[in-house]
Design a protein around this motif. Sequence first.
Motif, PDB file in Angstrom:
ATOM      1  N   ALA A   1       0.831  -1.209   0.000  1.00  0.00           N
ATOM      2  CA  ALA A   1       0.000   0.000   0.000  1.00  0.00           C
ATOM      3  C   ALA A   1       0.860   1.252   0.000  1.00  0.00           C
ATOM      4  N   ASP A   2       1.933   1.261   0.803  1.00  0.00           N
ATOM      5  CA  ASP A   2       2.781   2.451   0.894  1.00  0.00           C
ATOM      6  C   ASP A   2       3.604   2.666  -0.371  1.00  0.00           C
ATOM      7  N   ALA A   3       3.980   1.587  -1.041  1.00  0.00           N
ATOM      8  CA  ALA A   3       4.707   1.740  -2.308  1.00  0.00           C
ATOM      9  C   ALA A   3       3.827   2.431  -3.344  1.00  0.00           C
ATOM     10  N   LEU A   4       2.553   2.070  -3.383  1.00  0.00           N
ATOM     11  CA  LEU A   4       1.639   2.709  -4.327  1.00  0.00           C
ATOM     12  C   LEU A   4       1.358   4.158  -3.924  1.00  0.00           C
TER      13      LEU A   4
ATOM     14  N   LYS B   1       9.466   2.825 -17.432  1.00  0.00           N
ATOM     15  CA  LYS B   1      10.761   2.171 -17.240  1.00  0.00           C
ATOM     16  C   LYS B   1      11.195   2.207 -15.776  1.00  0.00           C
ATOM     17  N   ALA B   2      10.826   3.266 -15.075  1.00  0.00           N
ATOM     18  CA  ALA B   2      11.196   3.399 -13.663  1.00  0.00           C
ATOM     19  C   ALA B   2      10.539   2.316 -12.806  1.00  0.00           C
ATOM     20  N   THR B   3       9.350   1.858 -13.199  1.00  0.00           N
ATOM     21  CA  THR B   3       8.671   0.834 -12.402  1.00  0.00           C
ATOM     22  C   THR B   3       9.514  -0.432 -12.275  1.00  0.00           C
ATOM     23  N   VAL B   4      10.256  -0.761 -13.319  1.00  0.00           N
ATOM     24  CA  VAL B   4      11.110  -1.948 -13.291  1.00  0.00           C
ATOM     25  C   VAL B   4      12.251  -1.742 -12.301  1.00  0.00           C
TER      26      VAL B   4
ATOM     27  N   LEU C   1      -0.071  -2.162 -12.945  1.00  0.00           N
ATOM     28  CA  LEU C   1      -0.856  -1.450 -11.932  1.00  0.00           C
ATOM     29  C   LEU C   1      -0.370  -0.014 -11.772  1.00  0.00           C
ATOM     30  N   ALA C   2       0.947   0.185 -11.743  1.00  0.00           N
ATOM     31  CA  ALA C   2       1.506   1.526 -11.552  1.00  0.00           C
ATOM     32  C   ALA C   2       1.110   2.459 -12.695  1.00  0.00           C
TER      33      ALA C   2
ATOM     34  N   ASP D   1      -2.066   6.787 -15.432  1.00  0.00           N
ATOM     35  CA  ASP D   1      -3.023   7.271 -16.437  1.00  0.00           C
ATOM     36  C   ASP D   1      -4.290   7.821 -15.789  1.00  0.00           C
ATOM     37  N   ALA D   2      -4.723   7.199 -14.697  1.00  0.00           N
ATOM     38  CA  ALA D   2      -5.920   7.677 -14.006  1.00  0.00           C
ATOM     39  C   ALA D   2      -5.679   9.062 -13.410  1.00  0.00           C
TER      40      ALA D   2
END
Length: 427
Positions: free
Chosen positions: A290-293, A367-370, A378-379, A384-385
């Motif tokens: 949850a905190d990462a998101l 690319k940063a998500t990797v 999900l990220a 986009d939302a």
Amino acid sequence: MRRLSVFIEINGQSEYAGEIIGRDSSDARFTYAESYLKNFEHRAISIGLPLEEKTFDSMRTRIFFEGLLPEGFTRRCVAEWMHIDEGDYLSILAELGRECLGAVKIVDETGKAVEPEYRELSAKEVYALASEGATESAELVTKSHLSLTGASGKVGLYYDEKREKWYLPIGEAPSTHIVKQSHVRLKKIVANEQLCLLTAKYLGIDIPESFIITTDDNEENVLFATKRYDRKFVNGNRVLSGMPVPHRLHQEDFSQAMGIAASNKYEKNNEGYMKMLFDVIRSYSADPMADALRLWDICVFNYLIGNTDNHIKNLSLLYSEDLKSIRLAPAYDIVSTMIYESSTENMAIGINGIYNINEITRESFEKATVQIGIGTKLAMKKFDAMVRKFSDAMNQAKAELKQQGFEQVEQISEQIMKKGGIRNMTL
């Protein structure tokens, strides 16, 4: 030899944690007290100062404890009034350390005891705080023996919401709000920050309560008040000067947690700060997913709003009252810096190794998500939302502030849409 006692509040009680000993700031070392270590219920006062090591060298000691002090102009003013060098963090800590951010308290046992109290501020004093800016706040910081981090002029005050009165906390008396002044060089900075925070709120980002204090008819003479998320009122609070005293909740910024000096809070050479932030969340948060998101949302929002001052001291961890649980703190100090000509275009934390906000794209975040280890699908769905809802959220925030009489947010919002990262986004 200088000796400062370190206390931390746990469940509303002040506990002796250890001491800082040294000839001066260059060789001061923090050591946990044996009594603190022997209690298996106790936890480290910082991720960067684990209990297992007990004693820490001068650099690691300085990084955490200097991180409790004000920076920039406020610190220079405090040092001048104390007739010491601004680099002498031990002496400044001895003077200001009884009321810091979080739950740590620093006591110079050889110094003069300051009786805690709440002193009511007159309307004239509140006006001076707004009109004089950082100079007035630095004077209040010194008078109240209160330390707040950051480079802008700010002071901790106690607010009685029922009577709408402000009080200056003296000595160890906890404050309830952080109050900042309008910046001389950055016009309409207060309205800017409130607009950005409300926009973040309407996009689902956790923020502290905040409001604008008007002192006269001049729209520049305003103050920005943020309710402290590291203070908590509970049943049976003790009373001081007729006011209930909140409990202190511990917090530390990511600079302190990662052991990075405040002087290096801006990433410069691809050190990988963004990955480091998420690694801390993954390792220490009570709810890492949850905190990462939540952290991801803040990183995205800083880009969209055009906040290039998104350094690691503007992100924090908040501890539970017993120190046993750590979560990402609410977002704070979020402003659109890009609307000011004097501000840099380089983000303080790179996105996929890119700093210039004009060169960062949706692909940069993908690319940063990797690199940071969160699910790309999900990220990017959340990315986009946020882009899709951004304009409506800002319009909602703008309407709320215009209803309160802050017409300048119309121009600020237009500039954000033209200069923030949102301008690069197409749906």
